[in-house]
Motif scaffolding. Sequence first.
Motif, PDB file in Angstrom:
ATOM      1  N   ARG A 264      74.204  67.361 -34.673  1.00  0.00           N
ATOM      2  CA  ARG A 264      73.077  67.915 -34.589  1.00  0.00           C
ATOM      3  C   ARG A 264      72.657  68.355 -33.130  1.00  0.00           C
ATOM      4  O   ARG A 264      73.104  67.432 -32.100  1.00  0.00           O
ATOM      5  CB  ARG A 264      71.873  66.818 -34.897  1.00  0.00           C
ATOM      6  N   ILE A 265      72.041  69.680 -32.817  1.00  0.00           N
ATOM      7  CA  ILE A 265      71.722  69.707 -31.521  1.00  0.00           C
ATOM      8  C   ILE A 265      70.214  70.318 -31.793  1.00  0.00           C
ATOM      9  O   ILE A 265      69.785  70.920 -32.566  1.00  0.00           O
ATOM     10  CB  ILE A 265      72.469  71.236 -31.276  1.00  0.00           C
ATOM     11  N   THR A 266      69.541  69.873 -30.749  1.00  0.00           N
ATOM     12  CA  THR A 266      67.956  70.253 -30.554  1.00  0.00           C
ATOM     13  C   THR A 266      67.951  70.665 -29.064  1.00  0.00           C
ATOM     14  O   THR A 266      68.353  70.282 -28.077  1.00  0.00           O
ATOM     15  CB  THR A 266      67.208  68.845 -30.787  1.00  0.00           C
ATOM     16  N   LEU A 267      67.056  71.855 -29.207  1.00  0.00           N
ATOM     17  CA  LEU A 267      66.834  72.518 -28.109  1.00  0.00           C
ATOM     18  C   LEU A 267      65.318  72.531 -27.976  1.00  0.00           C
ATOM     19  O   LEU A 267      64.430  72.559 -28.924  1.00  0.00           O
ATOM     20  CB  LEU A 267      67.065  73.737 -27.964  1.00  0.00           C
ATOM     21  N   THR A 268      64.782  71.808 -26.768  1.00  0.00           N
ATOM     22  CA  THR A 268      63.320  71.513 -26.764  1.00  0.00           C
ATOM     23  C   THR A 268      62.785  72.610 -25.735  1.00  0.00           C
ATOM     24  O   THR A 268      63.533  73.159 -25.015  1.00  0.00           O
ATOM     25  CB  THR A 268      63.130  70.231 -25.995  1.00  0.00           C
ATOM     26  N   GLY A 269      61.525  72.782 -26.040  1.00  0.00           N
ATOM     27  CA  GLY A 269      60.657  73.903 -25.159  1.00  0.00           C
ATOM     28  C   GLY A 269      60.984  75.347 -25.408  1.00  0.00           C
ATOM     29  O   GLY A 269      61.147  75.866 -24.580  1.00  0.00           O
ATOM     30  N   ILE A 270      61.254  75.551 -26.710  1.00  0.00           N
ATOM     31  CA  ILE A 270      61.735  76.980 -27.274  1.00  0.00           C
ATOM     32  C   ILE A 270      60.549  77.677 -27.161  1.00  0.00           C
ATOM     33  O   ILE A 270      59.490  77.285 -27.794  1.00  0.00           O
ATOM     34  CB  ILE A 270      62.632  77.036 -28.367  1.00  0.00           C
ATOM     35  N   ALA A 271      60.582  78.876 -26.539  1.00  0.00           N
ATOM     36  CA  ALA A 271      59.281  79.847 -26.307  1.00  0.00           C
ATOM     37  C   ALA A 271      59.146  80.160 -27.979  1.00  0.00           C
ATOM     38  O   ALA A 271      59.790  80.581 -28.775  1.00  0.00           O
ATOM     39  CB  ALA A 271      59.686  80.871 -25.829  1.00  0.00           C
ATOM     40  N   ASP A 272      57.795  80.556 -28.102  1.00  0.00           N
ATOM     41  CA  ASP A 272      57.255  81.192 -29.569  1.00  0.00           C
ATOM     42  C   ASP A 272      57.188  82.544 -29.311  1.00  0.00           C
ATOM     43  O   ASP A 272      56.342  83.094 -29.270  1.00  0.00           O
ATOM     44  CB  ASP A 272      56.064  80.360 -30.098  1.00  0.00           C
ATOM     45  N   ARG A 273      58.392  83.175 -29.775  1.00  0.00           N
ATOM     46  CA  ARG A 273      58.279  84.691 -29.767  1.00  0.00           C
ATOM     47  C   ARG A 273      59.467  85.395 -30.511  1.00  0.00           C
ATOM     48  O   ARG A 273      60.469  84.468 -30.891  1.00  0.00           O
ATOM     49  CB  ARG A 273      58.583  85.372 -28.291  1.00  0.00           C
ATOM     50  N   PRO A 274      59.232  86.542 -30.970  1.00  0.00           N
ATOM     51  CA  PRO A 274      60.389  86.951 -32.032  1.00  0.00           C
ATOM     52  C   PRO A 274      61.791  86.966 -31.435  1.00  0.00           C
ATOM     53  O   PRO A 274      61.726  87.484 -30.296  1.00  0.00           O
ATOM     54  CB  PRO A 274      60.012  88.250 -32.400  1.00  0.00           C
ATOM     55  N   GLY A 275      62.816  86.570 -32.067  1.00  0.00           N
ATOM     56  CA  GLY A 275      64.181  86.838 -31.356  1.00  0.00           C
ATOM     57  C   GLY A 275      64.698  85.409 -30.787  1.00  0.00           C
ATOM     58  O   GLY A 275      65.812  85.413 -30.348  1.00  0.00           O
ATOM     59  N   THR A 276      63.907  84.358 -30.623  1.00  0.00           N
ATOM     60  CA  THR A 276      64.519  83.178 -29.886  1.00  0.00           C
ATOM     61  C   THR A 276      65.562  82.643 -30.759  1.00  0.00           C
ATOM     62  O   THR A 276      66.623  82.303 -30.300  1.00  0.00           O
ATOM     63  CB  THR A 276      63.106  82.205 -29.495  1.00  0.00           C
TER      64      THR A 276
END
Length: 415
Positions: A264-276
């Motif tokens: 499992r990989i988790t990325l935290t603090g991902i921006a909320d915008r199309p294309g992330t």
Amino acid sequence: MPRIVMKFGGTSMAGIERIRNVASRVRAEAEAGNQVLVVVSAMAGETDRLVQLCREASALSDPKEYDVVVASGEQVTAGLLAMTLQGMGVAARSFMGWQLVRASAVHGNARVDAVESALLDEALNAGTVAVIPGFQGVSEDGRLATLGRGGSDTSAVAIAAGVKADRCDIYTDVDGVYTTDPRIVPRARKLTQVTFEEMLELAGVGAKVLQVRSVGLAMRAKLPLRVLSAFEDVPGTDIVADLSGAEMERNEIAGIAADRNEARITLTGIADRPGTVATVMKPLAAAGISVDMIVHAATRAGEASDLTFTVPRAALAQARSAIEQEQSAIGFSEILCDDAVAKVSIVGVGIRSNPQLASRMFDTLAERGINMLAVTTSEIKVSALIAEDALDVAVRVLHTAFGLDAPANSQGQAA
Ligand code: ADP
Ligand code: ASP
Ligand code: MG
């Protein structure tokens, strides 16, 4: 004259005594009036040994050289079986993958594009048994390519379709497809029939008795496919388009599958915008890493969130480095990796029409205190990601909860 493909797995080919047993089965089919093609795996444990040697030689080995090394186990067993057959008075010869199987895309996990059948037709029409190493083919650039772990099943089905065989029999170390891995649940029940659709899902979520691509290929080619014991003369499992007879009355869940090949990989603090999500998946796709479960939910518009997904365990380090290289383009705070996870799945055509089945799965896991880290569903499957150390218990309790346990006095007999 009927044409058949017989495929023998690693346990069936492990040592000269077992190869003799295989040769006797091949001779019986040839003497019964069939044209016979045999696809063989490397001896059990041999491919693992070769993979380990590659790792020791170079941490990030060239996939083309990796293929040269790991394909060699099948060359040995193909030659040994052809010799053994000749010694028994059966006309036989071996072929190598590069003569027959055209493959493309990623080395180490190549796809079969075409099978050259002319050489095989010639041998079969002359009454010769064709012995073919599974798992290998030739890539577009003329290099040896392997078809992914468990790929000999796919070789067998592709060759069967390519030579228009009447059926493909997969001989292995269990005597059929069970409701779950009989090595985890001794009370698993053997299925006399399983649909292509169910088998595709079961294999896709970890039932390694058949490599998933072999099932898809057989389904498209409408090829009769069976799973049988290499050691016992008992009826196996037919993979069919539609269930018939007693199997039509069976449970709504065909089986439970377990898969330890997850990280499992988790990325935290991902921006909320199309294309992330696309920017995360792109470097992984470029590296040939397939992503399985994906969980992403933006809680409030505009706020950063977490993205969790799973990759094959062996590709974790590579996936991590591919994402870290793109950190500024993706935009995340932290990357968290966990390889002590596993996936448990229920599969059955009943899931399509009965929402209670998923709910029963969640209740059963909750009652045992098993936490679900991620959940995915398809039309006939529900999968949950859980801690790896809870996997065996999860499979057992689900097997019981869905009424799949064989009656105490008629347990399935895995070889
Ligand atoms: P081979 O070397 O013959 O290809 P594999 O090890 O690839 O054999 O596949 C056979 C194994 O698949 C069995 O030994 C069993 O542990 C495992 N398995 C997992 N799920 C199932 C299932 N539902 N039914 C039967 N076998 C299963
Ligand atoms: N020997 C290969 C493996 O272990 C291919 C196969 O056996 O199907 O993955
Ligand atoms: Mg296998």
